[in-house]
Design a protein around this motif. Structure first.
Motif, short mmCIF file in Angstrom:
data_model
loop_
_atom_site.label_atom_id
_atom_site.label_comp_id
_atom_site.label_asym_id
_atom_site.label_seq_id
_atom_site.Cartn_x
_atom_site.Cartn_y
_atom_site.Cartn_z
N LEU A 32 0.83 -1.21 0.00
CA LEU A 32 0.00 0.00 0.00
C LEU A 32 0.86 1.26 0.00
O LEU A 32 0.53 2.26 -0.65
CB LEU A 32 -0.96 0.00 1.18
N ARG A 33 1.98 1.22 0.72
CA ARG A 33 2.87 2.38 0.77
C ARG A 33 3.43 2.68 -0.62
O ARG A 33 3.56 3.84 -1.01
CB ARG A 33 3.99 2.13 1.78
N GLY A 34 3.72 1.65 -1.38
CA GLY A 34 4.21 1.85 -2.75
C GLY A 34 3.19 2.57 -3.61
O GLY A 34 3.53 3.46 -4.39
N LYS A 35 1.92 2.19 -3.46
CA LYS A 35 0.86 2.85 -4.23
C LYS A 35 0.75 4.33 -3.84
O LYS A 35 0.65 5.20 -4.69
CB LYS A 35 -0.48 2.15 -4.00
N ILE A 36 0.76 4.61 -2.55
CA ILE A 36 0.56 5.98 -2.08
C ILE A 36 1.81 6.83 -2.34
O ILE A 36 1.71 8.00 -2.70
CB ILE A 36 0.09 5.99 -0.60
N ASP A 37 3.00 6.25 -2.18
CA ASP A 37 4.23 6.99 -2.46
C ASP A 37 4.28 7.43 -3.92
O ASP A 37 4.65 8.57 -4.22
CB ASP A 37 5.47 6.14 -2.16
N GLY A 38 3.89 6.54 -4.83
CA GLY A 38 3.88 6.88 -6.25
C GLY A 38 2.90 7.99 -6.57
O GLY A 38 3.19 8.88 -7.37
N LEU A 39 1.76 7.94 -5.92
CA LEU A 39 0.74 8.97 -6.11
C LEU A 39 1.29 10.35 -5.70
O LEU A 39 1.19 11.31 -6.44
CB LEU A 39 -0.46 8.60 -5.25
N PHE A 40 1.91 10.43 -4.51
CA PHE A 40 2.42 11.72 -4.04
C PHE A 40 3.62 12.18 -4.86
O PHE A 40 3.77 13.38 -5.10
CB PHE A 40 2.78 11.65 -2.56
N ALA A 41 4.45 11.25 -5.29
CA ALA A 41 5.63 11.60 -6.09
C ALA A 41 5.22 12.31 -7.38
O ALA A 41 5.90 13.25 -7.83
CB ALA A 41 6.45 10.36 -6.40
N LYS A 42 4.09 11.90 -7.97
CA LYS A 42 3.60 12.57 -9.18
C LYS A 42 3.31 14.04 -8.92
O LYS A 42 3.29 14.85 -9.84
CB LYS A 42 2.33 11.89 -9.70
N HIS A 43 3.06 14.39 -7.68
CA HIS A 43 2.73 15.77 -7.31
C HIS A 43 3.93 16.48 -6.67
O HIS A 43 3.78 17.59 -6.14
CB HIS A 43 1.52 15.78 -6.37
N GLY A 44 5.09 15.82 -6.68
CA GLY A 44 6.31 16.45 -6.21
C GLY A 44 6.49 16.49 -4.70
O GLY A 44 7.30 17.28 -4.20
N ILE A 45 5.76 15.66 -3.97
CA ILE A 45 5.94 15.61 -2.52
C ILE A 45 6.11 14.15 -2.08
O ILE A 45 5.81 13.22 -2.83
CB ILE A 45 4.77 16.26 -1.74
N THR A 46 6.58 13.99 -0.85
CA THR A 46 6.73 12.67 -0.26
C THR A 46 5.54 12.36 0.62
O THR A 46 4.76 13.26 0.97
CB THR A 46 8.01 12.60 0.59
N THR A 47 5.41 11.12 1.02
CA THR A 47 4.33 10.73 1.92
C THR A 47 4.42 11.48 3.26
O THR A 47 3.40 11.98 3.73
CB THR A 47 4.30 9.20 2.11
#
Length: 155
Positions: A32-47
């Motif tokens: 789940l962390r991989g899914k959410i990390d990728g989502l935030f990375a697209k927006h230029g921020i970290t989890t």
């Protein structure tokens, strides 16, 4: 039980049901962390940066001192100053002196930070929906209850 975990870890047995459950939690969390990390990375921020922004949004238009942010984080970080510095650099947050204690700084979310959270929210809901698709509401409630049973005494 644990056939998928055995296959994932290429392991034929576990030393105890506790070890199997703990490894399942770790693998699930990583997934789940991989899914959410990728989502935030697209927006230029970290989890962790998202977590800080979410915390600051909850008190908007006010802010919190560093120690209060840390105490509210999902994964408390002793290096929250660096996280906040990056958010300030991107104009997603701002820091000012406390009115009560000039030595203490207060971090607040900016309008740009609020907009970013609003923009990300639909994508966060897709991860929620992913989990909801895998488990029923009753199973999700039970999972939450079981997780809280593990860590709840230490809060």
């Amino acid at each position: 039980m644990g056939e998928k975990l055995k296959k994932r870890l290429k392991q034929s047995k576990f030393s105890s049901p506790a070890q199997e459950a703990m490894l399942n939690l770790f693998v699930t969390g990583y997934h789940l962390r991989g899914k959410i990390d990728g989502l935030f990375a697209k927006h230029g921020i970290t989890t962790p940066q998202y977590n800080v922004l979410r915390i600051l949004k909850g008190v908007y238009p006010d802010g919190y001192p560093r120690c209060e942010i840390i105490s509210r984080m999902i994964e408390p970080s002793p290096d929250v100053t660096r996280l906040v510095d990056k958010l300030i650099k991107e104009k997603l947050a701002e820091r000012s002196s406390s009115d009560e204690d000039r030595r203490q700084s207060i971090t607040k979310i900016t309008k740009k930070g609020l907009k970013l959270l609003d923009d990300i929210l639909p994508e966060v809901h897709t991860v929620d929906a992913y989990v909801s698709h895998k488990l029923s509401d009753k199973e999700l409630e039970e999972l939450s209850k079981l997780c809280e049973k593990i860590y709840g005494d230490e809060i």
